[in-house]
Design a protein around this motif. Structure first.
Motif, PDB file in Angstrom:
ATOM      1  N   GLY A 368       0.811  -1.225   0.000  1.00  0.00           N
ATOM      2  CA  GLY A 368       0.000   0.000   0.000  1.00  0.00           C
ATOM      3  C   GLY A 368       0.840   1.269   0.000  1.00  0.00           C
ATOM      4  N   PHE A 369       2.132   1.137   0.322  1.00  0.00           N
ATOM      5  CA  PHE A 369       3.026   2.303   0.354  1.00  0.00           C
ATOM      6  C   PHE A 369       3.900   2.377  -0.894  1.00  0.00           C
ATOM      7  CE2 PHE A 369       2.123   1.000   4.691  1.00  0.00           C
ATOM      8  CZ  PHE A 369       1.665   2.184   5.239  1.00  0.00           C
ATOM      9  N   GLY A 370       3.688   1.437  -1.840  1.00  0.00           N
ATOM     10  CA  GLY A 370       4.484   1.434  -3.067  1.00  0.00           C
ATOM     11  C   GLY A 370       5.062   0.061  -3.327  1.00  0.00           C
ATOM     12  N   LYS A 371       5.539  -0.104  -4.571  1.00  0.00           N
ATOM     13  CA  LYS A 371       6.035  -1.411  -5.019  1.00  0.00           C
ATOM     14  C   LYS A 371       7.148  -1.958  -4.105  1.00  0.00           C
ATOM     15  CE  LYS A 371       8.612  -2.082  -8.875  1.00  0.00           C
ATOM     16  NZ  LYS A 371       9.081  -1.592 -10.153  1.00  0.00           N
ATOM     17  N   HIS A 372       8.023  -1.049  -3.659  1.00  0.00           N
ATOM     18  CA  HIS A 372       9.145  -1.504  -2.834  1.00  0.00           C
ATOM     19  C   HIS A 372       8.767  -1.712  -1.368  1.00  0.00           C
ATOM     20  CE1 HIS A 372      11.227  -0.231  -6.470  1.00  0.00           C
ATOM     21  NE2 HIS A 372      12.091  -1.181  -6.142  1.00  0.00           N
ATOM     22  N   GLY A 373       7.484  -1.525  -1.078  1.00  0.00           N
ATOM     23  CA  GLY A 373       7.004  -1.852   0.264  1.00  0.00           C
ATOM     24  C   GLY A 373       6.601  -3.323   0.345  1.00  0.00           C
TER      25      GLY A 373
END
Ligand code: PLP
Length: 401
Positions: A368-373
């Protein structure tokens, strides 16, 4: 005459949203909130560690200052458009005492309706459609919202564990360096709990001034640093004011999330653009809130020290429980979040769903905070130690570690 409520005639009038409304990113966490509420309505005792809303009340002396100020007829009138000078002086004084940073209250401070508003506004005042903005990944989703409203594009800067969750400027391509006009940074970091050393900000100022990129440093968790270390402010770096601004908020430092008081601090030109935009949208915050905010910033800061100890104590309880069930993770050095790796073979959303359904514990999936999360979940330190321990014990019973 009775209104005819069963009139079958259809209105020819249709409301159509402007194109920009369709460009706003989806609120990923809305579904999580719905799922949690469903479990609660079904009568389950859910331990919700998925949110970022401070659980403690605003300190009493601040509440009392507001109560008295509400009765002051001066504050029943419009406040000055850019806010009261006493509040700008108060935040400048706090920055001087805490960070040794000198700010001119008249030209280097803007009062905001909370940090979120300011973080969305900065894209409106600096970016044209098609401009590029550098955004941390994982990161706070509101950076995406402002960029979308400006019709600008984003390039994501991965925050990886092997680089201490700091962006690696060397991996930004020459084309992106040239196109980028704005960069968001956020330390202490939501969601990773990482803090940034002064040397990182020195590199940032070098990089930003070389490539003409404005820096927006989101210091929402600036007061929350553990193990006796006060987090560093971007403005402590030489040359920072030439290239950017820092966003500060009372939401976390003084448990004042509902009061909506924030600041942009630093570069004169950016501050004047913020004031110019705000002149067209708002009259400043209610005067009584400004007075209470001044009291928060200028009275004894013992409550802040106590709050940091409370979060540190919760952090230590959480990590001792995690170690008991064999869940290995690194402790956060700041913010009130822990960033925990999910077991191998799980993705963050499926793992979070499993914890909610089977342990009745809510956590925020890293995706939910981005692909790398991906590969992590975020856990808030916003519940009492017993609840944190119980949450981990319930998770331990699922036998996933
Ligand atoms: C990283 C980050 N920045 C900014 C904010 C905004 O804080 P506020 O709008 O309450 O000042 C938050 C709130 O959760 C946050 O997590």
């Amino acid at each position: 005459m009775k209104p005819n409520i069963s009139n079958p005639k259809k209105s020819p009038f249709t409301i159509e949203a402007a194109d920009i409304m369709h460009k706003l990113p989806k609120q990923f966490f809305a579904t999580l909130v719905q799922n949690v509420n469903r479990e609660i309505s079904a009568g389950h005792d859910v331990i919700n560690l998925g949110q970022g809303n401070p659980d403690q009340p605003t300190p009493e002396h601040i509440v009392q200052a507001a109560q008295a100020a509400v009765a002051n007829p001066l504050y029943h009138k419009y406040s000055p458009f850019t806010g009261y000078r006493f509040l700008k002086e108060a935040v400048a004084q706090r920055y001087y005492e805490d960070y040794g940073v000198t700010l001119n209250p008249d030209t280097e401070v803007a009062i905001l309706f909370g940090g979120k508003t300011g973080l969305v506004q900065i894209s409106q005042i600096l970016l044209n459609p098609g401009d590029l903005c550098l955004v941390p990944d994982p990161g706070y989703p509101d950076y995406w919202s402002g960029t979308a409203l400006a019709g600008a594009e984003m390039s994501f800067m991965p925050l990886r564990k092997d680089n201490a969750f700091l962006p690696d400027f060397n991996s930004i391509s020459p084309r992106e360096r040239e196109r980028a006009k704005l960069m968001f940074l956020n330390y202490p970091n939501n969601p990773t709990g990482a803090t940034a050393p002064l040397s990182f900000y020195e590199d940032t100022v070098d990089f930003a001034s070389k490539h003409g990129i404005v820096v927006a440093s989101d210091f929402a968790y600036g007061a929350i640093g553990f193990d006796g270390k006060r987090p560093v402010s971007f403005l402590q770096t030489e040359g920072a004011k030439e290239v950017g601004v820092e966003y500060y908020t009372l939401s976390k430092t003084y448990n004042m999330a509902g009061w909506r008081v924030g600041f942009a601090l630093g570069n004169e030109k950016i501050i004047s653009l913020i004031n110019q935009l705000q002149d067209h949208i708002y009259v400043s915050l209610f005067g009584a809130i400004q007075e209470a905010a001044k009291v928060a910033l200028t009275a004894s800061q013992q409550n802040v020290a106590d709050l940091v100890s409370l979060y540190e104590n919760r952090r230590n309880t959480l990590f001792s429980a995690l170690s008991d069930i064999g869940w290995e993770a690194a402790k956060p050095s700041g913010s009130f979040f822990a960033w925990l790796p999910v077991p191998k073979s799980w993705d963050s959303a499926a793992f979070a769903q499993k914890l909610l359904e089977e342990a009745k514990v809510a956590v925020a999936p890293g995706i939910g905070f981005g692909k790398h999360g991906e590969g992590y979940v975020r856990v808030g330190l916003l519940s009492e130690p017993e609840r944190l321990r119980e949450a981990v014990m319930r998770i331990g019973k699922l036998g996933l570690f």
